[in-house]
Design a protein around this motif. Structure first.
Motif, PDB file in Angstrom:
ATOM      1  N   PHE A 278       0.817  -1.216   0.000  1.00  0.00           N
ATOM      2  CA  PHE A 278       0.000   0.000   0.000  1.00  0.00           C
ATOM      3  C   PHE A 278       0.852   1.267   0.000  1.00  0.00           C
ATOM      4  N   GLU A 279       2.102   1.164   0.456  1.00  0.00           N
ATOM      5  CA  GLU A 279       2.990   2.321   0.333  1.00  0.00           C
ATOM      6  C   GLU A 279       3.242   2.623  -1.137  1.00  0.00           C
TER       7      GLU A 279
ATOM      8  N   VAL B 261       1.198   1.936  -3.561  1.00  0.00           N
ATOM      9  CA  VAL B 261      -0.061   2.468  -4.095  1.00  0.00           C
ATOM     10  C   VAL B 261      -0.195   3.943  -3.765  1.00  0.00           C
ATOM     11  N   TRP B 262       0.038   4.316  -2.488  1.00  0.00           N
ATOM     12  CA  TRP B 262      -0.166   5.728  -2.148  1.00  0.00           C
ATOM     13  C   TRP B 262       0.870   6.622  -2.802  1.00  0.00           C
TER      14      TRP B 262
ATOM     15  N   GLY C 242      -7.886   8.343  -3.119  1.00  0.00           N
ATOM     16  CA  GLY C 242      -7.203   7.051  -3.103  1.00  0.00           C
ATOM     17  C   GLY C 242      -5.906   7.106  -2.324  1.00  0.00           C
TER      18      GLY C 242
ATOM     19  N   ALA D 145      -5.147   4.752   0.811  1.00  0.00           N
ATOM     20  CA  ALA D 145      -3.998   3.849   0.735  1.00  0.00           C
ATOM     21  C   ALA D 145      -2.958   4.184   1.800  1.00  0.00           C
TER      22      ALA D 145
ATOM     23  N   SER E 173      -1.763   1.617   4.637  1.00  0.00           N
ATOM     24  CA  SER E 173      -0.341   1.320   4.757  1.00  0.00           C
ATOM     25  C   SER E 173       0.169   1.580   6.174  1.00  0.00           C
TER      26      SER E 173
END
Length: 106
Positions: free
Chosen positions: A12-13, A15-16, A34, A38, A42
């Motif tokens: 998720f890191e 993703v963000w 988002g 995210a 994360s």
């Protein structure tokens, strides 16, 4: 379970970080929303992992995973440089991540 949490946090890191780029300075609602979601996910899983894994190990693996993941995305999707020195340096990060995992006292 802490290592699974850390893998989820690292994913998720990535993703963000990518959504941060596409948020265009927080001017685009979808990517900004988002990013917030995210980032929360994360950090939530990172905090869960840190209940068991030492903070230095968890944080280094989390940031290293994000750096490698986003760099690979940039090379594959955004056509960023794939020169040998860059790949070598990413390999060093991966070796560091694996070394921290192997030597972790949990």
């Amino acid at each position: 379970m802490a290592w699974v949490y850390l893998v989820i946090a690292g994913g998720f890191e990535c993703v963000w970080a990518l959504l941060l780029k596409y948020s265009d300075g927080f001017t685009r609602f979808g990517p900004t929303a988002g990013f917030i979601i995210a980032a929360f996910i994360s950090l939530f899983f990172l905090s869960r992992a840190m209940q068991t894994i030492p903070i230095g190990t968890a944080y280094a693996i989390w940031t290293g995973t994000g750096a490698v993941g986003v760099s690979i995305f940039g090379m594959v999707v955004l056509n960023e440089s794939k020169d040998m020195l860059r790949l070598f340096c990413l390999g060093l990060i991966v070796i560091g991540i694996l070394g921290l995992k192997v030597t972790a006292k949990q």
